[in-house]
Design a protein around this motif. Structure first.
Motif, mmCIF file in Angstrom:
data_model
loop_
_atom_site.group_PDB
_atom_site.id
_atom_site.type_symbol
_atom_site.label_atom_id
_atom_site.label_comp_id
_atom_site.label_asym_id
_atom_site.label_seq_id
_atom_site.Cartn_x
_atom_site.Cartn_y
_atom_site.Cartn_z
ATOM 1 N N ALA A 65 17.523 59.777 67.300
ATOM 2 C CA ALA A 65 18.787 59.353 66.931
ATOM 3 C C ALA A 65 19.020 58.084 67.612
ATOM 4 C CB ALA A 65 19.835 60.314 66.936
ATOM 5 N N GLU A 66 19.560 57.080 67.040
ATOM 6 C CA GLU A 66 19.997 55.798 67.986
ATOM 7 C C GLU A 66 21.383 55.414 67.585
ATOM 8 O OE1 GLU A 66 18.129 52.085 65.598
ATOM 9 O OE2 GLU A 66 16.953 52.865 67.170
ATOM 10 N N HIS A 67 22.052 54.632 68.469
ATOM 11 C CA HIS A 67 23.486 54.230 68.426
ATOM 12 C C HIS A 67 23.225 52.920 67.668
ATOM 13 C CE1 HIS A 67 27.390 53.068 69.139
ATOM 14 N NE2 HIS A 67 27.830 54.353 68.896
ATOM 15 N N PRO A 68 24.027 52.673 66.424
ATOM 16 C CA PRO A 68 23.599 51.423 65.877
ATOM 17 C C PRO A 68 24.084 50.202 66.711
ATOM 18 C CG PRO A 68 25.691 52.351 65.163
ATOM 19 C CD PRO A 68 24.939 53.351 65.805
ATOM 20 N N LEU A 69 24.865 50.397 67.738
ATOM 21 C CA LEU A 69 25.044 48.987 68.643
ATOM 22 C C LEU A 69 24.693 49.273 70.078
ATOM 23 C CD1 LEU A 69 28.725 48.563 67.824
ATOM 24 C CD2 LEU A 69 27.066 47.284 66.983
ATOM 25 N N GLY A 70 23.756 50.387 70.146
ATOM 26 C CA GLY A 70 23.001 50.531 71.476
ATOM 27 C C GLY A 70 23.935 50.939 72.664
ATOM 28 N N ARG A 71 24.979 51.369 72.360
ATOM 29 C CA ARG A 71 25.828 51.778 73.195
ATOM 30 C C ARG A 71 25.303 53.045 74.184
ATOM 31 N NH1 ARG A 71 32.000 49.883 71.477
ATOM 32 N NH2 ARG A 71 31.503 47.931 71.707
ATOM 33 N N PRO B 258 23.394 69.289 68.385
ATOM 34 C CA PRO B 258 24.260 68.433 67.485
ATOM 35 C C PRO B 258 24.365 67.129 68.064
ATOM 36 C CG PRO B 258 25.676 69.812 69.065
ATOM 37 C CD PRO B 258 24.417 70.339 69.259
ATOM 38 N N LEU B 259 24.643 66.065 67.144
ATOM 39 C CA LEU B 259 24.867 64.705 67.401
ATOM 40 C C LEU B 259 26.030 64.547 68.004
ATOM 41 C CD1 LEU B 259 23.720 62.853 64.197
ATOM 42 C CD2 LEU B 259 22.325 63.003 66.351
ATOM 43 N N PRO B 260 26.395 63.815 69.154
ATOM 44 C CA PRO B 260 27.531 63.274 69.832
ATOM 45 C C PRO B 260 28.409 62.780 68.545
ATOM 46 C CG PRO B 260 25.652 62.793 70.920
ATOM 47 C CD PRO B 260 25.188 63.052 69.807
ATOM 48 N N ALA B 261 29.585 62.613 69.010
ATOM 49 C CA ALA B 261 30.508 62.078 67.962
ATOM 50 C C ALA B 261 30.216 60.559 67.666
ATOM 51 C CB ALA B 261 32.001 62.161 68.395
ATOM 52 N N GLY B 262 30.629 59.850 66.555
ATOM 53 C CA GLY B 262 30.392 58.635 66.368
ATOM 54 C C GLY B 262 29.382 58.253 65.233
ATOM 55 N N ARG B 263 28.735 56.949 65.042
ATOM 56 C CA ARG B 263 28.059 56.585 64.011
ATOM 57 C C ARG B 263 26.379 56.897 64.798
ATOM 58 N NH1 ARG B 263 29.846 51.456 60.933
ATOM 59 N NH2 ARG B 263 31.789 52.461 60.053
ATOM 60 N N TRP B 264 25.489 57.302 64.031
ATOM 61 C CA TRP B 264 24.163 57.244 64.526
ATOM 62 C C TRP B 264 23.097 56.926 63.181
ATOM 63 C CZ3 TRP B 264 23.003 58.097 69.449
ATOM 64 C CH2 TRP B 264 24.009 58.594 70.009
ATOM 65 N N ILE B 265 22.085 56.502 63.634
ATOM 66 C CA ILE B 265 20.927 55.885 62.670
ATOM 67 C C ILE B 265 19.863 57.074 63.157
ATOM 68 C CG2 ILE B 265 19.159 54.431 61.967
ATOM 69 C CD1 ILE B 265 21.411 52.093 62.849
ATOM 70 N N ILE B 266 19.289 57.836 62.205
ATOM 71 C CA ILE B 266 18.486 58.819 62.378
ATOM 72 C C ILE B 266 16.919 58.338 61.807
ATOM 73 C CG2 ILE B 266 17.387 61.139 62.177
ATOM 74 C CD1 ILE B 266 20.517 60.972 63.389
ATOM 75 N N HIS B 267 16.032 58.089 62.630
ATOM 76 C CA HIS B 267 14.498 57.914 62.258
ATOM 77 C C HIS B 267 13.890 59.174 62.057
ATOM 78 C CE1 HIS B 267 15.287 53.339 62.811
ATOM 79 N NE2 HIS B 267 16.235 53.780 63.707
ATOM 80 N N TRP B 268 13.455 59.467 60.919
ATOM 81 C CA TRP B 268 12.638 60.710 60.507
ATOM 82 C C TRP B 268 11.219 60.329 60.400
ATOM 83 C CZ3 TRP B 268 15.216 65.382 60.513
ATOM 84 C CH2 TRP B 268 16.486 65.272 60.249
ATOM 85 N N THR B 269 10.348 61.204 60.985
ATOM 86 C CA THR B 269 9.147 61.076 60.482
ATOM 87 C C THR B 269 8.515 62.522 60.147
ATOM 88 O OG1 THR B 269 8.599 59.384 62.046
ATOM 89 C CG2 THR B 269 6.843 60.493 61.569
ATOM 90 N N VAL B 270 8.026 62.530 58.984
ATOM 91 C CA VAL B 270 7.247 63.700 58.297
ATOM 92 C C VAL B 270 5.773 63.561 58.286
ATOM 93 C CG1 VAL B 270 7.318 65.406 56.326
ATOM 94 C CG2 VAL B 270 9.327 64.075 56.962
ATOM 95 N N ARG B 271 5.192 64.542 58.869
ATOM 96 C CA ARG B 271 3.629 64.467 58.699
ATOM 97 C C ARG B 271 3.015 65.682 58.094
ATOM 98 N NH1 ARG B 271 5.050 62.595 63.821
ATOM 99 N NH2 ARG B 271 4.376 60.499 64.245
ATOM 100 N N ALA B 272 2.086 65.325 56.843
ATOM 101 C CA ALA B 272 1.894 66.406 56.440
ATOM 102 C C ALA B 272 0.362 65.932 55.537
ATOM 103 C CB ALA B 272 2.487 67.056 55.281
ATOM 104 N N ASP B 273 -0.778 66.775 55.629
ATOM 105 C CA ASP B 273 -1.986 66.538 54.824
ATOM 106 C C ASP B 273 -2.531 65.096 55.241
ATOM 107 O OD1 ASP B 273 -1.777 69.102 53.548
ATOM 108 O OD2 ASP B 273 -0.846 68.064 51.834
#
Length: 151
Positions: free
Chosen positions: A98-104, A125-140
């Protein structure tokens, strides 16, 4: 006009000075908010990013061909859930950052746990505010990456 009031040159000058003082004050406040609200760069080197763009498109087409679909949600306690629809592969690993969109706020590496119903859930849980979640799924031997915004 009020009886006994005479508009003089000094009054007009004071009105002009007050008007422009308000305009300048608002501009200074808005500029300080704009400069203070941007936490960093989108890409470090736009030229290098432009050279890699076609490769990113090819990876996206390959990922789409695998047939995976994802659905994410945030519960009341701000835990992120991921539901995957597609080929059922075992073993499968899911990671997220999870990264904060403004880098704060610093990036958060989320510990993802598989639930009994097959969904994946972030342990913290995510802290309050906006977050960008980068997901990676690995299979087969394949890897799927996607980005979701929450908050």
């Amino acid at each position: 006009m009020m009886p006994g009031f005479h508009l003089t040159g000094r009054h007009v000058a004071a009105i002009f000075v007050a008007f422009f003082a308000v305009v300048i004050a608002v501009n200074v406040v808005m500029a300080s908010y704009a400069v203070g609200g941007f936490g960093g760069t989108v890409v470090d080197n736009s030229y290098v990013a432009s050279q890699r763009f076609n490769g990113w498109l090819a990876q996206a087409r390959q990922q789409d061909a695998l047939g995976w679909q994802q659905e994410t949600r945030l519960d009341a306690a701000r835990h992120v859930f991921l539901k995957l629809v597609g080929p059922r592969s075992q073993p499968m690993t899911v990671t997220a950052t999870a990264e904060h969109p403004l880098g704060r706020a610093p990036d958060l590496d989320l510990r993802i746990e598989r639930q009994a119903d097959g969904e994946w859930r972030a342990a913290q849980p995510l802290p309050a505010g906006r977050w960008i979640i980068h997901w990676t799924v690995r299979a087969d031997g394949h890897e799927m990456r996607f980005v979701e915004r929450h908050g």
